[in-house]
Motif scaffolding. Sequence first.
Motif, PDB file in Angstrom:
ATOM      1  N   LEU A 293      18.766  -5.452 -17.134  1.00 27.70           N
ATOM      2  CA  LEU A 293      18.983  -5.476 -15.891  1.00 27.70           C
ATOM      3  C   LEU A 293      17.927  -6.684 -15.126  1.00 27.70           C
ATOM      4  N   LEU A 294      16.798  -6.462 -15.787  1.00 30.83           N
ATOM      5  CA  LEU A 294      16.059  -7.536 -15.421  1.00 30.83           C
ATOM      6  C   LEU A 294      16.285  -9.023 -15.862  1.00 30.83           C
ATOM      7  N   GLN A 295      17.188  -9.009 -17.118  1.00 33.92           N
ATOM      8  CA  GLN A 295      17.457 -10.304 -17.426  1.00 33.92           C
ATOM      9  C   GLN A 295      18.845 -10.677 -16.587  1.00 33.92           C
ATOM     10  N   ARG A 296      19.553 -10.027 -16.230  1.00 35.16           N
ATOM     11  CA  ARG A 296      20.685 -10.322 -15.310  1.00 35.16           C
ATOM     12  C   ARG A 296      20.228 -10.846 -13.840  1.00 35.16           C
ATOM     13  N   LEU A 297      19.097 -10.337 -13.533  1.00 34.98           N
ATOM     14  CA  LEU A 297      18.943 -10.342 -12.152  1.00 34.98           C
ATOM     15  C   LEU A 297      17.336 -10.973 -12.018  1.00 34.98           C
ATOM     16  N   PRO A 298      16.880 -12.233 -12.665  1.00 32.29           N
ATOM     17  CA  PRO A 298      15.762 -12.552 -12.820  1.00 32.29           C
ATOM     18  C   PRO A 298      15.048 -12.862 -11.423  1.00 32.29           C
ATOM     19  N   GLU A 299      15.796 -13.360 -10.648  1.00 35.47           N
ATOM     20  CA  GLU A 299      14.964 -13.856  -9.299  1.00 35.47           C
ATOM     21  C   GLU A 299      15.233 -12.613  -8.271  1.00 35.47           C
ATOM     22  N   GLN A 300      15.733 -11.388  -8.566  1.00 32.70           N
ATOM     23  CA  GLN A 300      15.933 -10.360  -7.705  1.00 32.70           C
ATOM     24  C   GLN A 300      15.278  -9.025  -7.962  1.00 32.70           C
ATOM     25  N   THR A 301      14.689  -8.839  -9.276  1.00 34.87           N
ATOM     26  CA  THR A 301      14.162  -7.789  -9.624  1.00 34.87           C
ATOM     27  C   THR A 301      12.901  -7.889 -10.381  1.00 34.87           C
ATOM     28  N   TRP A 302      11.880  -6.624 -10.148  1.00 29.69           N
ATOM     29  CA  TRP A 302      10.307  -6.842 -10.525  1.00 29.69           C
ATOM     30  C   TRP A 302      10.119  -5.503 -11.219  1.00 29.69           C
ATOM     31  N   LEU A 303       9.184  -5.577 -11.979  1.00 34.58           N
ATOM     32  CA  LEU A 303       8.636  -4.175 -12.475  1.00 34.58           C
ATOM     33  C   LEU A 303       7.230  -4.018 -11.960  1.00 34.58           C
ATOM     34  N   VAL A 304       6.879  -2.904 -11.503  1.00 35.70           N
ATOM     35  CA  VAL A 304       5.480  -2.657 -10.860  1.00 35.70           C
ATOM     36  C   VAL A 304       4.726  -1.659 -12.079  1.00 35.70           C
ATOM     37  N   VAL A 305       3.634  -1.992 -12.160  1.00 34.83           N
ATOM     38  CA  VAL A 305       2.811  -1.040 -13.078  1.00 34.83           C
ATOM     39  C   VAL A 305       1.572  -0.764 -12.271  1.00 34.83           C
ATOM     40  N   VAL A 306       0.777   0.428 -12.438  1.00 31.95           N
ATOM     41  CA  VAL A 306      -0.371   0.717 -11.660  1.00 31.95           C
ATOM     42  C   VAL A 306      -1.292   1.396 -12.773  1.00 31.95           C
ATOM     43  N   ARG A 307      -2.187   0.617 -13.057  1.00 31.45           N
ATOM     44  CA  ARG A 307      -3.153   1.246 -14.221  1.00 31.45           C
ATOM     45  C   ARG A 307      -4.598   1.426 -13.695  1.00 31.45           C
ATOM     46  N   VAL A 308      -4.997   2.831 -14.435  1.00 33.62           N
ATOM     47  CA  VAL A 308      -6.213   3.254 -13.858  1.00 33.62           C
ATOM     48  C   VAL A 308      -7.233   3.245 -15.549  1.00 33.62           C
ATOM     49  N   SER A 335      -0.478  14.123 -14.173  1.00 34.41           N
ATOM     50  CA  SER A 335      -2.242  14.098 -14.336  1.00 34.41           C
ATOM     51  C   SER A 335      -2.667  13.374 -13.054  1.00 34.41           C
ATOM     52  N   VAL A 336      -2.290  12.453 -12.362  1.00 30.95           N
ATOM     53  CA  VAL A 336      -3.171  11.799 -11.262  1.00 30.95           C
ATOM     54  C   VAL A 336      -2.518  12.101  -9.994  1.00 30.95           C
ATOM     55  N   SER A 337      -1.609  12.831  -9.904  1.00 31.47           N
ATOM     56  CA  SER A 337      -1.104  13.187  -8.553  1.00 31.47           C
ATOM     57  C   SER A 337      -1.988  13.605  -7.546  1.00 31.47           C
ATOM     58  N   HIS A 338      -3.276  14.273  -7.732  1.00 33.20           N
ATOM     59  CA  HIS A 338      -4.347  14.343  -7.079  1.00 33.20           C
ATOM     60  C   HIS A 338      -5.129  13.367  -6.426  1.00 33.20           C
ATOM     61  N   THR A 339      -4.744  12.249  -7.068  1.00 32.46           N
ATOM     62  CA  THR A 339      -5.625  11.075  -6.537  1.00 32.46           C
ATOM     63  C   THR A 339      -4.981  10.020  -5.427  1.00 32.46           C
ATOM     64  N   SER A 340      -3.652  10.419  -5.174  1.00 34.49           N
ATOM     65  CA  SER A 340      -2.805   9.473  -4.002  1.00 34.49           C
ATOM     66  C   SER A 340      -2.705   8.056  -4.819  1.00 34.49           C
ATOM     67  N   ILE A 341      -2.653   8.197  -5.913  1.00 35.31           N
ATOM     68  CA  ILE A 341      -2.079   6.781  -6.650  1.00 35.31           C
ATOM     69  C   ILE A 341      -0.808   6.284  -6.326  1.00 35.31           C
ATOM     70  N   ASN A 342       0.036   7.179  -5.893  1.00 36.38           N
ATOM     71  CA  ASN A 342       1.414   6.988  -5.469  1.00 36.38           C
ATOM     72  C   ASN A 342       1.325   6.340  -4.194  1.00 36.38           C
ATOM     73  N   MET A 343       0.576   6.636  -3.183  1.00 29.48           N
ATOM     74  CA  MET A 343       0.497   6.131  -1.918  1.00 29.48           C
ATOM     75  C   MET A 343      -0.048   4.721  -1.973  1.00 29.48           C
ATOM     76  N   PHE A 344      -1.178   4.583  -2.813  1.00 29.19           N
ATOM     77  CA  PHE A 344      -1.558   3.288  -3.241  1.00 29.19           C
ATOM     78  C   PHE A 344      -0.710   2.405  -3.606  1.00 29.19           C
ATOM     79  N   MET A 345       0.143   2.767  -4.473  1.00 29.81           N
ATOM     80  CA  MET A 345       1.260   1.800  -5.234  1.00 29.81           C
ATOM     81  C   MET A 345       2.261   1.438  -4.159  1.00 29.81           C
ATOM     82  N   TYR A 346       2.594   2.339  -3.392  1.00 26.49           N
ATOM     83  CA  TYR A 346       3.723   2.196  -2.318  1.00 26.49           C
ATOM     84  C   TYR A 346       3.099   1.340  -1.057  1.00 26.49           C
ATOM     85  N   TRP A 347       2.085   1.413  -0.957  1.00 19.51           N
ATOM     86  CA  TRP A 347       1.485   0.407   0.128  1.00 19.51           C
ATOM     87  C   TRP A 347       1.367  -1.131  -0.431  1.00 19.51           C
TER      88      TRP A 347
END
Length: 435
Positions: A293-308, A335-347
Amino acid sequence: MELSASRPADHKARLEQLKCTKSRLGRQLSGARKVGDDLQDLLAEFQAVTSEIKALQKRLKQQLNQTSTHEKWVPPNLTVSSAVLDQLVKSPVNVQLCTGGDVKAAEAYVACHPASSLWHRPVITSFIAETYRHPAQILIALSADKRVVGIVSLVQLKSRLFGNFMVSVPYFNYGGLLADHPTVADALIEAANRWREQESAAHLELRHVQNLGLGLPQRGNKVSFWLGLPDTTQQLWNSFKPKLRAQIRRGEREHAEFVLGGSEHLHDFYRVFSENMRDLGTPVYGRAFFRKLLQRLPEQTWLVVVRVGQKAVGCAFLAGYRNRLEIPWASTLRSVSHTSINMFMYWKILEFAVSRGYRVFDFGRCSEHAGTYHFKKQWGAQPIPLHWDYVLAPRAVLPALNPENPKYHLLIAIWKKLPVWAANTLGPPIVRMLP
């Protein structure tokens, strides 16, 4: 936007810190006086802290006055364009298969239709057919002057486990038909139903957003959430409630690394995504699904990764089309749900959306009043009810291929107990047959 100390909330936090310091210094001064110690250095520090407190209090008062005199940006009320327009169409209308020579015109039609999504594009139907070897048809309606005036893409899913049915389109949040006039919509549905009858499929699912008044059986228990975006991230930040801002800052205190790119992040993305899907009891797409899917839509798709600490703990798949950025898949480790990492990622993702000039952020679909429903709503996003229409075979009933169906509860419970490697091995062959 970087979260700077210019925000009132940050000033307040600093003010509380200074007040604690002032109290501590006051106690030290009192003790020093009793024993006759030199007070010069302590007094100087006490006075400096007192001066900074006064300056911050003055600044907070000024900011409060500015906030009260300037109108705060609020997310706009969004309207959804109809998939069926009311434009003049020269009769008669002819519905035919979209072949190689028609693809360019079909893509152009989708690009210009006000209700189109990325998933209406013929390239997406081709991607599904080639990736999972499903039978597929793209039907286009041509007017008497040979203009494309409508389109519907169909994919057949057929298995012993889940049955024989068709979807427009599976795996993604949007689909269904696009048409310039109700008569064109009727012609497309009639042609699609002929293929359903030929293949003895139990039903055809059309994933529309608006209620098009087609007179078909319908489901309306799913919603998407769309958030209108401002010109700047500062405006967006100011529109959030204090509790939401506090949750974002909680995630920032983990000193997480946010990266955004393409297939180079697929390993980390898939490790987080597949583990989270196993925890939810849901079969996962294969790694190749996302790579292709990334190959088919190279200008319209992105992957996000958050690392700690060099470990990937959050991920997302982003898809942009026209003025809307969508997040069809996102996960964080439990395992990181208590850290609000998801809130940081969405922001950080919202920052990216604003910086790219998107006017709408699409949080994706969910069931009404589920946990994800409230998560999406807290960002100020607007619920967009989805209306999925069905063409049914005689005596067929509306399908119930979803986790809420009691018949799947035991299977889901068992799936949650599988090792991740086993879920990743068994999942792709199963999920390819689920819509």
